[in-house]
Design an enzyme around this catalytic site. Structure first.
Site, PDB file in Angstrom:
ATOM      1  N   CYS A 174      33.942  41.869  38.376  1.00 41.10           N
ATOM      2  CA  CYS A 174      35.269  41.313  38.620  1.00 41.10           C
ATOM      3  C   CYS A 174      35.515  40.134  37.678  1.00 41.10           C
ATOM      4  O   CYS A 174      34.599  39.414  37.291  1.00 41.10           O
ATOM      5  CB  CYS A 174      35.371  40.856  40.067  1.00 41.10           C
ATOM      6  SG  CYS A 174      37.007  40.217  40.519  1.00 41.10           S
TER       7      CYS A 174
ATOM      8  N   CYS B 210      36.822  39.039  47.314  1.00 38.87           N
ATOM      9  CA  CYS B 210      37.568  39.401  46.109  1.00 38.87           C
ATOM     10  C   CYS B 210      39.072  39.335  46.373  1.00 38.87           C
ATOM     11  O   CYS B 210      39.596  40.020  47.254  1.00 38.87           O
ATOM     12  CB  CYS B 210      37.183  40.817  45.673  1.00 38.87           C
ATOM     13  SG  CYS B 210      38.097  41.420  44.241  1.00 38.87           S
TER      14      CYS B 210
END
Length: 219
Positions: free
Chosen positions: A42, A101
């Site tokens: 990410c 996230c």
């Protein structure tokens, strides 16, 4: 400041410190890169790939995007994978997500906010696909499970790309792994999905999905 002077100062101090500790470091680093691992993670600034596995520059080939996705139409990601597999001959690809996230949470909350909403549509599809099973958990646990499911689904997506399929067809040694990282503990968790060949894909995928629902919820 146009040049962000403090960053240049930090760079100079870092280069001097590294050179003092290891005089040949930059000479060796500039000679050739030969990593055995591609890390797809990410873009979140709190999840620096090399640091969390304590590896030096040159040991990981890295691609990052919002919510660590592998999308068949994303030429950036696919080009990185192709270069890593065909040129660098890497042996492992790790797709690493993380709890907390923001991209996954935005998809879960169905946030509509500019171009990123299009990017996150793929995670909304994952949420929809697993909605019936996720509904058996409370909201907090649903989100935790979705962080994990997103990684497993991205492993599946990657394994179905032509570059990976062709690598396996020519018997190239290549394993695809799915991991997740905890911001709260700094620890990685293996999501029990590791695919070494096309014929393993469905079994590994189904087993990982089942394990995700059975496992204790983490964060």
């Amino acid at each position: 400041m146009k040049t962000l002077k403090p960053l240049f100062e930090k760079n100079q101090a870092w280069a001097a410190r590294v050179t003092q500790e290891s005089p040949d470091f930059f000479a060796n680093l500039s000679a050739q890169q030969s990593p055995e691992i591609l890390w797809i993670g990410c873009s979140d600034s709190r999840v620096p790939a090399n640091q969390i596995v304590d590896m030096e520059p040159g040991q990981l080939f890295v691609h990052r995007n919002i919510a660590n996705q592998v999308i068949q139409s994303d030429l950036n990601c696919l080009s990185v994978v192709e270069y890593a597999v065909n040129i660098l001959k890497i042996k492992h690809i790790i797709i690493c997500g993380h709890y907390g996230c923001g991209g996954v949470k935005a998809a879960y909350d169905n946030v509509q906010d500019g171009l990123v909403s299009y990017w996150l549509a793929h995670i909304r599809d994952i949420h929809l696909k697993h909605q019936e099973n996720l509904a058996t958990f409370n909201k907090e646990d649903q989100l935790a499970k979705l962080y994990e499911l997103n990684v497993i689904e991205q492993v599946y997506n990657l394994c179905r790309t032509p570059v990976i399929q062709k690598a396996w067809q020519r018997n190239q040694t290549l394993s695809i792994h799915g991991w997740i990282y905890s911001l709260q503990t700094g620890l990685l968790t293996d999501l029990s999905v590791c695919v070494n060949h096309e014929h393993e894909l469905d079994q590994e995928y189904n087993s990982a999905i089942e394990a995700c629902y059975r496992s204790e919820t983490k964060s």
